[in-house]
Structures are given as C-alpha cells and as structure tokens.
Motif scaffolding. Structure first.
Motif, short mmCIF file in Angstrom:
data_model
loop_
_atom_site.label_atom_id
_atom_site.label_comp_id
_atom_site.label_asym_id
_atom_site.label_seq_id
_atom_site.Cartn_x
_atom_site.Cartn_y
_atom_site.Cartn_z
N TYR A 108 0.86 -1.18 0.00
CA TYR A 108 0.00 0.00 0.00
C TYR A 108 0.89 1.24 0.00
CZ TYR A 108 -3.08 -3.67 1.75
OH TYR A 108 -3.76 -4.84 1.91
N LYS A 109 0.72 2.08 -1.02
CA LYS A 109 1.62 3.23 -1.19
C LYS A 109 1.30 4.39 -0.25
CE LYS A 109 2.47 2.17 -6.06
NZ LYS A 109 2.41 2.66 -7.46
N SER A 110 0.09 4.42 0.29
CA SER A 110 -0.30 5.55 1.13
C SER A 110 -1.30 5.08 2.18
CB SER A 110 -0.95 6.65 0.26
OG SER A 110 -2.15 6.16 -0.33
N PRO A 111 -1.53 5.87 3.23
CA PRO A 111 -2.54 5.50 4.23
C PRO A 111 -3.94 5.34 3.64
CG PRO A 111 -1.10 7.23 5.08
CD PRO A 111 -0.77 7.07 3.63
N SER A 112 -4.25 6.12 2.60
CA SER A 112 -5.58 6.01 2.01
C SER A 112 -5.80 4.63 1.39
CB SER A 112 -5.80 7.10 0.98
OG SER A 112 -4.85 6.98 -0.08
N GLU A 113 -4.77 4.07 0.73
CA GLU A 113 -4.90 2.74 0.15
C GLU A 113 -5.04 1.68 1.24
OE1 GLU A 113 -1.87 1.77 -2.61
OE2 GLU A 113 -2.18 3.53 -3.88
N ALA A 114 -4.29 1.84 2.33
CA ALA A 114 -4.42 0.90 3.44
C ALA A 114 -5.81 0.99 4.06
CB ALA A 114 -3.35 1.19 4.50
N ARG A 115 -6.34 2.22 4.18
CA ARG A 115 -7.69 2.39 4.72
C ARG A 115 -8.72 1.69 3.84
NH1 ARG A 115 -6.57 8.06 5.04
NH2 ARG A 115 -8.08 8.38 3.38
N MET A 116 -8.62 1.86 2.54
CA MET A 116 -9.59 1.25 1.63
C MET A 116 -9.51 -0.26 1.68
SD MET A 116 -11.57 3.42 0.41
CE MET A 116 -12.40 2.15 -0.54
N ALA A 117 -8.30 -0.80 1.84
CA ALA A 117 -8.17 -2.26 1.94
C ALA A 117 -8.87 -2.77 3.19
CB ALA A 117 -6.68 -2.64 1.98
N VAL A 118 -8.72 -2.06 4.31
CA VAL A 118 -9.38 -2.46 5.55
C VAL A 118 -10.90 -2.33 5.42
CG1 VAL A 118 -9.66 -1.90 7.99
CG2 VAL A 118 -7.38 -1.90 6.96
N LEU A 119 -11.37 -1.22 4.85
CA LEU A 119 -12.81 -1.02 4.69
C LEU A 119 -13.41 -2.05 3.73
CD1 LEU A 119 -13.02 2.89 4.55
CD2 LEU A 119 -13.60 1.39 6.47
N ASN A 120 -12.69 -2.39 2.66
CA ASN A 120 -13.17 -3.44 1.76
C ASN A 120 -13.29 -4.77 2.49
OD1 ASN A 120 -13.27 -1.69 -0.42
ND2 ASN A 120 -11.22 -2.22 -1.14
N HIS A 121 -12.35 -5.04 3.37
CA HIS A 121 -12.39 -6.27 4.16
C HIS A 121 -13.61 -6.29 5.06
CE1 HIS A 121 -11.20 -9.45 6.90
NE2 HIS A 121 -11.23 -8.59 7.90
N PHE A 122 -13.86 -5.19 5.76
CA PHE A 122 -15.01 -5.14 6.66
C PHE A 122 -16.32 -5.23 5.88
CE2 PHE A 122 -12.32 -2.68 9.91
CZ PHE A 122 -11.99 -3.86 10.55
N SER A 123 -16.38 -4.58 4.72
CA SER A 123 -17.60 -4.64 3.91
C SER A 123 -17.86 -6.06 3.43
CB SER A 123 -17.48 -3.68 2.73
OG SER A 123 -18.61 -3.75 1.90
N ALA A 124 -16.81 -6.77 3.02
CA ALA A 124 -16.96 -8.15 2.56
C ALA A 124 -17.39 -9.07 3.70
CB ALA A 124 -15.66 -8.64 1.95
N CYS A 125 -17.04 -8.71 4.94
CA CYS A 125 -17.43 -9.52 6.10
C CYS A 125 -18.83 -9.20 6.59
CB CYS A 125 -16.43 -9.29 7.25
SG CYS A 125 -14.79 -9.98 6.93
N GLY A 126 -19.53 -8.28 5.92
CA GLY A 126 -20.91 -7.98 6.29
C GLY A 126 -21.07 -6.93 7.36
N TRP A 127 -20.03 -6.15 7.63
CA TRP A 127 -20.14 -5.09 8.63
C TRP A 127 -20.99 -3.94 8.11
CZ3 TRP A 127 -15.77 -3.87 12.51
CH2 TRP A 127 -15.26 -5.06 13.06
N THR A 128 -21.49 -3.13 9.03
CA THR A 128 -22.21 -1.92 8.69
C THR A 128 -21.34 -0.71 9.01
OG1 THR A 128 -23.25 -1.73 10.86
CG2 THR A 128 -24.40 -3.03 9.19
N ARG A 129 -21.73 0.44 8.47
CA ARG A 129 -20.96 1.65 8.73
C ARG A 129 -20.99 2.00 10.22
NH1 ARG A 129 -21.86 6.90 9.55
NH2 ARG A 129 -20.34 8.44 8.81
N GLU A 130 -22.13 1.79 10.86
CA GLU A 130 -22.23 2.08 12.29
C GLU A 130 -21.29 1.20 13.10
OE1 GLU A 130 -24.73 1.65 10.24
OE2 GLU A 130 -25.44 3.73 10.12
N HIS A 131 -21.18 -0.06 12.70
CA HIS A 131 -20.28 -0.97 13.40
C HIS A 131 -18.83 -0.50 13.26
CE1 HIS A 131 -19.19 -5.46 14.31
NE2 HIS A 131 -18.78 -4.63 15.23
#
Length: 541
Positions: A188-211
């Motif tokens: 990951y070249k920047s913190p934004s790319e790392a953030r998106m990777a984590v958020l993609n992971h949580f979204s794929a696991c069925g998390w909600t934005r509130e969670h």
C-alpha cells in the motif's frame, strides 16, 4: 536488566513502541494504561524517547516471579497494541532503556514524572493489594492469555516440527492494520490505500458503517489513526465506506457473470440457502413471535427437565433448541433450512457435533422439531418447528418470560455451556435466584455451578446481593472481544468457507454431463481379458 539473578522482578517495565503501532494509537494506549493503573491504586514513573515511544515503570514492594510478571505484562499487551512485552519474556537478557540513557537514534530518554515524585515512588513502592486490583481488572485478558498458551502448546505437540502450521490465535493481516495503524508500504503506497483495503475487508465480512464507526474508538484505533485527524475521518469515512460497499457488490456481480459464462467458480456463502418446501404459506411476524414465546414456556416447563437426564449431551441439546428458537425469532420463520456449519458458528461447536445432535433433538423434542426434507446437492436438511397439540393448553396457561432467548452468546464460547445456562437462569428468572435455586432450575451439578458463578463474578458479569445473584450492566460483546472470542469466531467462519468451497467444487464436477473417453478407459492400465485354456474351461463346466 529487568530480572534479578534469581529470575524475580522488582519493577514491572512497560515498553510502548512506535514500531508496534501508529503514534496516535500509542498515545491512546498510554492514556488507557494511565487510567487502568490509577484506577487500581498504582503509582508509576514514566519517560519518553526521541522516537515517540513511552516507558512505564511500576515499582513493586514485594518481589514477583518471572512467570507471574510475564503473564501480567502480556495481558496488558492485549489491551494496548503498542505495548511490547518482550522485556519480560526473556529472563536472562530482558532489558529496557532507563531515563537519561542515550537513544540509538540520537538524544536521550527524558523523564516525564517530576524527579522528586519519581524518587518518592521508587522509595515507597506499590503493595500487593494494588497489584491484585490490577489483576482483577485484567481478568479477561489473563484468562485469554492462558487459553492461547494452552492451545499453542497443544498445537506444538500435535503438529510435526517440519510442517509449518498457523499459530493459534493468529490475527488476520488487515485486522492487524486496523488495530495498529501500521501497513506494508510495499503493498500500500499511502494510508488512504491501506484504509480502503481495511474497509473493503469489513464490507466483505458484512459489517455496517455504524459498526465500523463504533470500533474506531474500540478495538480498531489504528484505522482511525490512518485518517490523520478527526476532521478527515468525519469527512472521508462515509465516502470511502460507500466505495467499499460498491467494490464488494461489484465483486459479487462479477462472480455471477463469470458463472453464467460457463466458467467453473465456487460461490462461498456462510449459509446454505434453500427454497421452502411443501408450499406452506409464510406465517405473519406476530404469529412467529407468539409461537416462540409459547415454545419457550414448554422448553422451561417440560423439555429442559427431560433433557437434563442425558448428561453432557443433554446440555448441548438444551442449548441447540435455544439456538433454533433464537433463529426463529431473528428470521421470523418456522422453517430451519440452514446447514450444520451455520448452526455450529452460532453454537460455538463443531459442525459434526451439530449433525449428530439434530436427529437426537428431533426425536427427543416430542414433535416440536420435525425433519420435513433431506439434504440434496447444496441444500441442507429442512426442519419444521411447531407447537404440538398436546402442549398448546399448557403453553397458554404459563406466562411469558422477560428478555430474549439465546443459544451461545460469544462470551460463553470462552466460559462454557454450563455458564451460559447459569447466566440465563439469573437473567431470565422471575426473581433473582440463590445458588440453590439455580441448581434446581438448571439441573447442573453444584460444583459446576459454583465454578461458573465464580468465573462470571470475577469478570464482573454478575454480582451477589444478600445471597441472591443479579446481572450487572457489563457489555457482553466488549467482554467477548477482551477474551479473544472474536478471533475464534472469525477463524471458525473462515474454516467453514474453505470447507464449503471444497464441497461445492466437488459437487460442481457432476454438473457437466459430458463424459470424456479417459473417464472410461485408461491407456496405461492393462484391462484386456486372457481367455482360459481348454482344460480350465472344461473343469469349470
């Protein structure tokens, strides 16, 4: 050196390092440790290094053994991602840089505590009563650490040294990024790319934005640190979460298009979706909730007492029927058409155990649970839950109980089945019960109940008031996280997905009706028949 010549410890040394977590996470960790130590009545000396790290020294009036000190520091490390427990993990070479020492990057360790106060703390050290309060506050982490050590020891015995095996309790890489804020810069070249990777992971696991929003100040402060400032977090989180959800849904659509094109692919779900059989009309939501309430009355009045005679198997059966009723209420259906692996995740059991218990429960439930369809291809067995005619009058005469019924809430994966039933007896009882009343209600041995009560009281889940047990306001979800149950839960789901993918791939082999010549004949195999000679032929005749 941290340890004395005899291996004992006179000062607990906590090393918070920026190589373990992001600087913002470290600042939150040191603030949390200060609150924990002051709440336990402990006094400490603190310094900081030019690199941004922190050292905390807790002087002890009485010497502590190396093993006890290591357990305590490792338990603290479970609450603080930036805490490095290694100084207490090496008896012979464990060391730490004290205030005034030269730092390897230049500069010195600078004392934060005023010199006169630090001298007084080192002269009048902390007593054993304050250490005991700290251990009580860290009881969930101490319990989790012991269980992890036991599982690692068991895995080391079972696994040959030549075969690498995943470490029990190992953390997923993206979860580690969310917890510590540190990421692989080669990926990951920047913190934004790392953030998106984590958020993609949580979204794929069925998390909600509130969670996700709640966990930014909970178990994943590293994700919040990747945003830099609270203003950036508030401005970007909604937009990036929408992108993560779009990415996850586009991935599912792409898989569907691939399968339609005829390519072999495996759809991995956490359930086994089936269509309802028999053409039954779906009951209303109110009817389902009323049916669950009536079935709970029969469960507590009749079925529990019948299953108590089955010993340990009966304990699992009682929790399984509770899990099925909880599924009914959550899904608002009287048809149970999910696979054993899905029920196993909810129960904290192995899917083979669930497969063995379901037919036994159907036979012992006296018509409450009935199998209406067998499993076929990717579809699971289908069961119907109903209130038999012989129990309808009794169900109407009994009053409904307060609260919701549960199978195995996450925290009881660590505490055990007996503790789950004991907690339910306290939580859903018509009045606060005594220990003797819990024994009569649950049908569990007094020794097992005494142990469960002691464990839950140590974790502040329950309290005793004038001889009667009451629940406290402790958050069971947060307690489960501190006990490490969420890691086990995620590992269980990952294992189910791998096994289900392998099974679906095996079934997909039979969808292709074409048969190749090599499926019938192997050129490298001698299959021709040598006719017998005439003598053998006549003898056979």
């Amino acid at each position: 050196m941290v340890h004395g010549t005899d291996g004992s410890v006179s000062t607990l040394c906590l090393d918070l390092d920026t190589s373990k977590a992001h600087k913002a996470v470290l600042e939150e960790d040191i603030a949390q440790i200060r609150r924990l130590l002051s709440g336990s009545g402990l006094r400490w000396v603190e310094d900081f290094s030019p690199s941004g790290g922190r050292h905390v020294y807790i002087p002890l009036r009485e010497l502590m053994s190396a093993s006890e000190a290591r357990e305590l520091v490792e338990a603290l490390a479970l609450t603080a991602a930036s805490l490095d427990p290694s100084p207490h993990q090496n008896i012979t070479d464990g060391c730490i840089r004290v205030p005034g020492s030269i730092h390897k990057s230049g500069g010195y360790q600078i004392l934060v505590t005023p010199l006169s106060e630090a001298y007084d703390i080192l002269r009048r050290r902390n007593g054993s009563d304050a250490i005991a309060r700290l251990q009580a506050a860290l009881m969930p982490e101490l319990r989790r650490q012991k269980e992890l050590a036991a599982r690692r020891a068991k895995a080391a015995v079972r696994t040959p040294h030549s075969v690498p095996a995943p470490r029990p309790g190992a953390e997923l890489p993206l979860r580690r990024v969310a917890r510590t804020g540190l990421y692989d810069t080669a990926r990951y070249k920047s913190p934004s790319e790392a953030r998106m990777a984590v958020l993609n992971h949580f979204s794929a696991c069925g998390w909600t934005r509130e969670h996700v929003q709640n966990e930014l100040t909970g178990q994943f402060p590293g994700l919040a640190a990747l945003y830099g400032t609270p203003a950036n977090q508030e401005r970007l989180l909604s937009t990036e979460w929408a992108k993560a959800q779009a990415y996850a849904s586009s991935g599912s659509d792409q898989n569907a298009r691939t399968r339609k094109a005829g390519e072999k692919d495996v759809l991995i779900n956490n359930t086994s979706p089936t269509g309802l059989t028999g053409g039954a009309i779906k009951p209303s939501s109110g009817a389902i909730h009323q049916l669950v309430n009536d079935l709970e009355n029969i469960l507590y009045a009749v079925l529990d007492h019948r299953l108590q005679a089955r010993g340990r198997e009966g304990l699992s059966l009682r929790l399984l029927i509770r899990g099925l009723l909880a599924y009914m209420r959550a899904k608002e259906t009287d048809i149970v058409d999910v696979g054993c692996r899905t029920l196993a995740v909810a129960m904290g059991k192995h899917h083979v155990t669930i497969a063995r218990l379901l037919p036994v429960l159907a036979k012992a439930s006296d018509g409450i649970l009935t199998k209406v369809a067998d499993a076929r291809h990717k579809a699971a067995d289908v069961y119907l839950i109903q209130l038999p005619e012989q129990y309808q009058q009794l169900a109407r005469e009994l009053t409904w109980r307060r609260g919701k019924i549960h199978a195995i809430r996450p925290v009881f994966r660590a505490l055990g089945d007996a503790a789950a039933l004991v907690y339910e007896a306290i939580e859903r009882g018509r009045r606060s019960p005594t220990t003797a009343e819990i024994v009569r209600t649950t049908g569990i041995s007094r020794n097992a109940i005494t142990k469960a009560l002691a464990d839950m009281e140590a974790l502040a889940m329950i309290r005793r008031d004038e001889g009667r047990w009451k629940t406290t306001s402790v958050n069971l979800r947060d307690l489960a996280t501190r006990l490490g149950v969420q890691d086990d839960y995620q590992a269980h789901i990952s294992r189910n997905r791998r096994e289900r993918a392998a099974w679906h791939a095996y079934l997909d082999r039979f969808l292709n009706a074409r048969m190749m010549e090599t499926d019938l004949y192997d050129y490298e195999r001698e299959e021709h028949w040598i006719p017998p000679d005439d003598a053998a032929l006549w003898l056979a005749a």
